[in-house]
Enzyme design. Structure first.
Site, short mmCIF file in Angstrom:
data_model
loop_
_atom_site.label_atom_id
_atom_site.label_comp_id
_atom_site.label_asym_id
_atom_site.label_seq_id
_atom_site.Cartn_x
_atom_site.Cartn_y
_atom_site.Cartn_z
N SER A 194 0.83 -1.19 0.00
CA SER A 194 0.00 0.00 0.00
C SER A 194 0.88 1.26 0.00
CB SER A 194 -0.96 -0.03 1.19
OG SER A 194 -1.95 0.97 1.06
N ASP A 214 -8.55 -5.46 -5.59
CA ASP A 214 -8.22 -4.41 -4.64
C ASP A 214 -9.21 -3.27 -4.80
OD1 ASP A 214 -7.01 -2.34 -3.16
OD2 ASP A 214 -5.00 -3.02 -3.66
N HIS A 233 -7.16 -5.66 -0.83
CA HIS A 233 -6.05 -4.74 -0.62
C HIS A 233 -4.95 -5.38 0.22
CE1 HIS A 233 -3.90 -1.05 -0.62
NE2 HIS A 233 -4.01 -0.85 0.66
#
Length: 510
Positions: A165, A382, A420
């Site tokens: 991320s 995601d 994610h």
């Protein structure tokens, strides 16, 4: 001198732009944090030296850094840790996994404290934005190597960095701007184009999810997921799509024929869904950011957490985007998403913060010249960061460096059903967080972290890694495995064999 004595001596270490504020030996299994959550892994830690330092490269900087050093059994290597969201804390679990695996390791809060969605620290503090954007992780890396050298009387023989991320953005920032910091980098779901990513999130919230008539409630996500799978699922072992790019699902098919229920969509809600799947463009037609892909909508790490929230303007996407424009771009605590304009505000964002935050440079030749190896991974489903953006970055590297040259030091793995960074209905356990401590799985064939090490240390470029997942059906839990292939190849069912067995698939170019 004992390890404990050597550890305490580090308190006297002279560091550029920083000082050590604590250096203590921690007995095996005895770590207790002054602040932050306890973690069961702390009880499994070996004895280690814990060094806490504060770096102040500018008058407005206050970057907390921790370096953990095994008192015995050091493998001679260093592992840098990254952050998620707006950072604000150190990844203690990441440090613990690394030390337990024999690494010396370091992490940073990037210069401020707070939760992942908290950006109030940036209001009126451009130097803190620069610390968060690129300076803190580099300083952590340099400081950690100095501490390692002082403690072990030798430098790390190899240096690794792994995160996802914002940590994936940090990873690419390291490869692009500080190519000699690391030998191997694992970058998951990188938020590398920060300005455009959060402009897209602001646009989705402002134009779609904030309006009462077009707001898509979380209660409708289960029906959306079922409709997508019915329309597009083919030969997957669980409730996900192998390659959602091939799915031609139309939200119009879910428009209510009668009274509105959670099993159907109003025309305005169907339009919102179409916009979520579509890419965002400026008024002149220039692409801003890629859209989401169908499949994997369910779960807190899917649409309910990132997109819909419990009610309008309560999702993680709206919190990140509003905080970003309010505090980092406009330095206006009264700024709200209701005033967002994509053309105007993206321009302002790039002018104000692009240089500090964006890791968009595709020229990785200096990193290659250093001998570095980079593995990118991203989940096809995601809901926070589109995997299409990571594909675009990978292909821009190929265009800049050359296809064959890129293949010699960069790999991209796209994980079906992964949301994610982790979780989701697909084979999402690929070893992205490090060892599992299962001897059968902790190897390059089954763990992407070990695959990176083998590539760096043995020259064995990874072509696939086995991913694992599970799902429930009819009251039973089913486990399955599937190869995750180096892009552009993908796993294709051979036409025979158990769909839940990785041996029933082959990596095929698409």
């Amino acid at each position: 001198m004992s390890g404990q004595d050597s550890c305490s001596q580090l308190a006297r270490l002279t560091l550029p732009q920083a000082e050590v504020v604590q250096a203590i030996a921690v007995d095996a299994g005895a770590l207790v944090l002054d602040k932050g959550p306890a973690d069961s892994i702390f009880k499994k830690l070996p004895a280690f030296c814990r060094v806490v330092a504060v770096a102040k490269p500018t008058a407005d900087s206050n970057i907390r850094i921790e370096v953990w050093l095994p008192l015995s059994g050091w493998n001679g290597k260093f592992m840098g840790q990254g952050n998620g969201g707006f950072a604000g804390s150190i990844s203690y679990r990441g440090l613990a996994i690394a030390v337990r695996s024999g690494f010396a390791t370091g992490g940073t809060d990037t210069g401020h404290t707070g939760g992942a969605t908290d950006s109030g620290w940036a209001l009126g503090h451009p130097e803190k934005v620069a610390d968060f954007g690129n300076r803190a992780v580099h300083l952590m890396t340099e400081l950690s190597k100095t501490v390692v050298q002082a403690f072990y009387a030798t430098a790390p023989k190899l240096n690794y960095f792994s995160s996802c991320s914002d940590g994936g953005r940090e990873a690419l920032m390291e490869a692009q701007r500080f190519p000699e910091d690391y030998d191997g980098i694992l970058a998951g779901a990188p938020a590398y184009n920060w300005t455009k990513l959060l402009a897209r999130a602001a646009q989705m919230t402002r134009e779609l999810l904030a309006k009462p008539e077009s707001y898509l409630p979380a209660s409708k996500v289960p029906a959306i997921s079922r409709a997508v799978l019915v329309a597009c699922q083919r030969e997957e072992p669980g409730p996900f799509l192998a390659d959602p790019r091939t799915c031609q699902f139309s939200p119009s098919a879910m428009v209510c024929k009668g009274a509105e229920t959670d099993g159907c969509l109003t025309p305005a809600q169907a339009s919102s869904m179409k916009a979520l799947y579509a890419s965002s463009f400026l008024s002149n037609g220039k692409l801003v950011y890629q859209g989401l892909l169908p499949g994997g909508e369910l779960g807190d790490n899917g649409w309910p957490g990132w997109i819909t929230g419990d009610k309008p303007n309560t999702s993680a996407g709206s919190a990140y985007s509003e905080g970003y424009f309010r505090n980092l771009v406009y330095s206006d605590p009264k700024w709200e998403l209701s005033s967002f304009n994509l053309d105007r505000d993206l321009k302002a964002a790039e002018e104000k913060t692009g240089a500090a935050l964006n890791a968009v440079n595709p020229d990785l030749r200096p990193f290659k010249a250093h001998g570095g190896k980079l593995i990118l991974y991203h989940g096809w489903n995601d809901a926070a960061i589109s995997p299409l953006a990571t594909i675009a970055y990978f292909e821009s590297v190929e265009q800049t460096v050359g296809h064959a040259e890129t293949a010699s030091f960069v790999r991209l793995f796209l994980v079906p059903g992964m949301q994610h960074c982790a979780s989701g209905p697909g084979p999402t356990d690929i070893g992205q967080w490090g060892p599992s401590w299962d001897p059968a799985l902790d190897n390059a064939a089954n763990n992407i972290t070990f695959a990176l090490e083998d590539w760096v240390e043995k020259g064995a470029a990874p072509e696939q890694v086995i991913g694992r997942g599970s799902f429930e059906a009819a009251g039973r839990k089913f486990s399955f495995a599937e190869p995750i292939c180096a892009y552009p190849k993908a796993a294709v069912y051979k036409g025979a064999g158990d769909l839940r067995d990785a041996a029933s698939y082959a990596c095929v170019a698409k």
